[in-house]
Design a protein around this motif. Structure first.
Motif, PDB file in Angstrom:
ATOM      1  N   PRO A 195       0.802  -1.224   0.000  1.00 32.85           N
ATOM      2  CA  PRO A 195       0.000   0.000   0.000  1.00 32.85           C
ATOM      3  C   PRO A 195       0.836   1.276   0.000  1.00 32.85           C
ATOM      4  CG  PRO A 195      -0.055  -1.011   2.162  1.00 32.85           C
ATOM      5  CD  PRO A 195       0.688  -1.953   1.252  1.00 32.85           C
ATOM      6  N   ASN A 196       2.142   1.159   0.206  1.00 33.86           N
ATOM      7  CA  ASN A 196       3.015   2.339   0.186  1.00 33.86           C
ATOM      8  C   ASN A 196       3.392   2.763  -1.226  1.00 33.86           C
ATOM      9  OD1 ASN A 196       3.100   2.561   3.036  1.00 33.86           O
ATOM     10  ND2 ASN A 196       4.539   0.840   3.057  1.00 33.86           N
ATOM     11  N   ASP A 197       3.193   1.889  -2.199  1.00 37.35           N
ATOM     12  CA  ASP A 197       3.496   2.194  -3.595  1.00 37.35           C
ATOM     13  C   ASP A 197       2.409   1.571  -4.477  1.00 37.35           C
ATOM     14  OD1 ASP A 197       4.799   3.040  -5.875  1.00 37.35           O
ATOM     15  OD2 ASP A 197       6.190   1.340  -5.907  1.00 37.35           O
ATOM     16  N   LEU A 239      -0.761   0.826  -7.176  1.00 39.12           N
ATOM     17  CA  LEU A 239      -1.284   1.130  -8.506  1.00 39.12           C
ATOM     18  C   LEU A 239      -2.714   1.650  -8.360  1.00 39.12           C
ATOM     19  CD1 LEU A 239      -0.040  -1.965 -10.519  1.00 39.12           C
ATOM     20  CD2 LEU A 239       0.822   0.369 -10.595  1.00 39.12           C
ATOM     21  N   ASN A 240      -3.394   1.219  -7.305  1.00 42.78           N
ATOM     22  CA  ASN A 240      -4.756   1.650  -7.025  1.00 42.78           C
ATOM     23  C   ASN A 240      -4.752   2.312  -5.643  1.00 42.78           C
ATOM     24  OD1 ASN A 240      -7.442   1.786  -6.116  1.00 42.78           O
ATOM     25  ND2 ASN A 240      -8.048   0.006  -7.322  1.00 42.78           N
ATOM     26  N   GLY A 241      -4.693   3.622  -5.641  1.00 41.70           N
ATOM     27  CA  GLY A 241      -4.593   4.373  -4.396  1.00 41.70           C
ATOM     28  C   GLY A 241      -5.784   4.169  -3.483  1.00 41.70           C
ATOM     29  N   GLU A 242      -6.966   4.030  -4.066  1.00 43.93           N
ATOM     30  CA  GLU A 242      -8.169   3.836  -3.257  1.00 43.93           C
ATOM     31  C   GLU A 242      -8.136   2.481  -2.545  1.00 43.93           C
ATOM     32  OE1 GLU A 242     -12.973   4.167  -3.825  1.00 43.93           O
ATOM     33  OE2 GLU A 242     -11.640   4.840  -5.427  1.00 43.93           O
ATOM     34  N   ALA A 243      -7.704   1.446  -3.229  1.00 46.54           N
ATOM     35  CA  ALA A 243      -7.585   0.124  -2.611  1.00 46.54           C
ATOM     36  C   ALA A 243      -6.523   0.147  -1.518  1.00 46.54           C
ATOM     37  CB  ALA A 243      -7.248  -0.927  -3.669  1.00 46.54           C
ATOM     38  N   ALA A 244      -5.422   0.835  -1.773  1.00 46.37           N
ATOM     39  CA  ALA A 244      -4.359   0.928  -0.770  1.00 46.37           C
ATOM     40  C   ALA A 244      -4.854   1.644   0.487  1.00 46.37           C
ATOM     41  CB  ALA A 244      -3.150   1.649  -1.350  1.00 46.37           C
ATOM     42  N   ALA A 245      -5.608   2.715   0.293  1.00 44.92           N
ATOM     43  CA  ALA A 245      -6.147   3.447   1.442  1.00 44.92           C
ATOM     44  C   ALA A 245      -7.098   2.563   2.234  1.00 44.92           C
ATOM     45  CB  ALA A 245      -6.857   4.715   0.971  1.00 44.92           C
ATOM     46  N   LEU A 246      -7.922   1.786   1.543  1.00 48.73           N
ATOM     47  CA  LEU A 246      -8.839   0.884   2.227  1.00 48.73           C
ATOM     48  C   LEU A 246      -8.062  -0.170   3.005  1.00 48.73           C
ATOM     49  CD1 LEU A 246     -11.844   0.203   2.666  1.00 48.73           C
ATOM     50  CD2 LEU A 246     -11.692  -1.285   0.661  1.00 48.73           C
ATOM     51  N   LEU A 247      -7.018  -0.714   2.413  1.00 49.99           N
ATOM     52  CA  LEU A 247      -6.183  -1.712   3.089  1.00 49.99           C
ATOM     53  C   LEU A 247      -5.560  -1.136   4.355  1.00 49.99           C
ATOM     54  CD1 LEU A 247      -4.663  -4.406   3.341  1.00 49.99           C
ATOM     55  CD2 LEU A 247      -2.974  -3.496   1.735  1.00 49.99           C
ATOM     56  N   MET A 248      -5.065   0.077   4.264  1.00 50.42           N
ATOM     57  CA  MET A 248      -4.374   0.668   5.410  1.00 50.42           C
ATOM     58  C   MET A 248      -5.350   1.114   6.512  1.00 50.42           C
ATOM     59  SD  MET A 248      -1.420   2.678   3.273  1.00 50.42           S
ATOM     60  CE  MET A 248      -0.859   3.664   4.611  1.00 50.42           C
ATOM     61  N   ARG A 249      -6.530   1.609   6.131  1.00 49.57           N
ATOM     62  CA  ARG A 249      -7.466   2.148   7.129  1.00 49.57           C
ATOM     63  C   ARG A 249      -8.463   1.122   7.647  1.00 49.57           C
ATOM     64  NH1 ARG A 249      -8.065   6.970   3.263  1.00 49.57           N
ATOM     65  NH2 ARG A 249      -6.282   8.226   3.860  1.00 49.57           N
ATOM     66  N   HIS A 250      -8.882   0.217   6.762  1.00 50.39           N
ATOM     67  CA  HIS A 250      -9.916  -0.760   7.117  1.00 50.39           C
ATOM     68  C   HIS A 250      -9.550  -2.127   6.540  1.00 50.39           C
ATOM     69  CE1 HIS A 250     -12.362   2.652   8.330  1.00 50.39           C
ATOM     70  NE2 HIS A 250     -12.129   3.193   7.143  1.00 50.39           N
ATOM     71  N   PRO A 251      -8.576  -2.810   7.114  1.00 56.10           N
ATOM     72  CA  PRO A 251      -8.093  -4.071   6.536  1.00 56.10           C
ATOM     73  C   PRO A 251      -9.169  -5.154   6.405  1.00 56.10           C
ATOM     74  CG  PRO A 251      -6.891  -3.525   8.555  1.00 56.10           C
ATOM     75  CD  PRO A 251      -7.829  -2.419   8.293  1.00 56.10           C
ATOM     76  N   LYS A 252     -10.113  -5.210   7.325  1.00 60.77           N
ATOM     77  CA  LYS A 252     -11.178  -6.224   7.230  1.00 60.77           C
ATOM     78  C   LYS A 252     -12.094  -5.944   6.036  1.00 60.77           C
ATOM     79  CE  LYS A 252     -10.450  -8.534  11.114  1.00 60.77           C
ATOM     80  NZ  LYS A 252      -9.824  -9.815  11.081  1.00 60.77           N
ATOM     81  N   GLU A 253     -12.423  -4.673   5.812  1.00 56.69           N
ATOM     82  CA  GLU A 253     -13.231  -4.307   4.645  1.00 56.69           C
ATOM     83  C   GLU A 253     -12.478  -4.623   3.353  1.00 56.69           C
ATOM     84  OE1 GLU A 253     -15.140  -0.448   4.357  1.00 56.69           O
ATOM     85  OE2 GLU A 253     -15.117  -0.328   6.550  1.00 56.69           O
TER      86      GLU A 253
END
Length: 82
Positions: free
Chosen positions: A21-23, A25-39
């Protein structure tokens, strides 16, 4: 052909198992992974069921190529599927 097999058997599974998630290709998916890993995990499972199963592949080959391209382009972003 050998390189394609390597991509599908080694590279893609590794990329999917260990997303960066630090680099992204899909910034929105990375943000979701970092903020809401279960979602994020739930969304990945949903997308696998919709697009990466034998049934989904069979359904895609039954349709028109134009319909398939249109469906893929309509995917938009990870939050559009809600």
């Amino acid at each position: 052909m050998k390189y394609m097999i390597n991509i599908f058997e080694v590279f893609l599974p590794q990329l999917l198992r260990y997303p960066n998630p630090n680099d992204p290709l899909n910034g929105e998916a990375a943000a979701l992974l970092m903020r809401h890993p279960k979602e994020y995990e739930s969304k990945v499972k949903e997308y696998v069921q919709r697009f990466a199963t034998k049934e989904a592949a069979d359904a895609a080959t039954d349709g028109n190529d134009e319909d398939e391209d249109e469906e893929m382009s309509d995917m938009g972003s990870i939050s559009d599927a809600e």
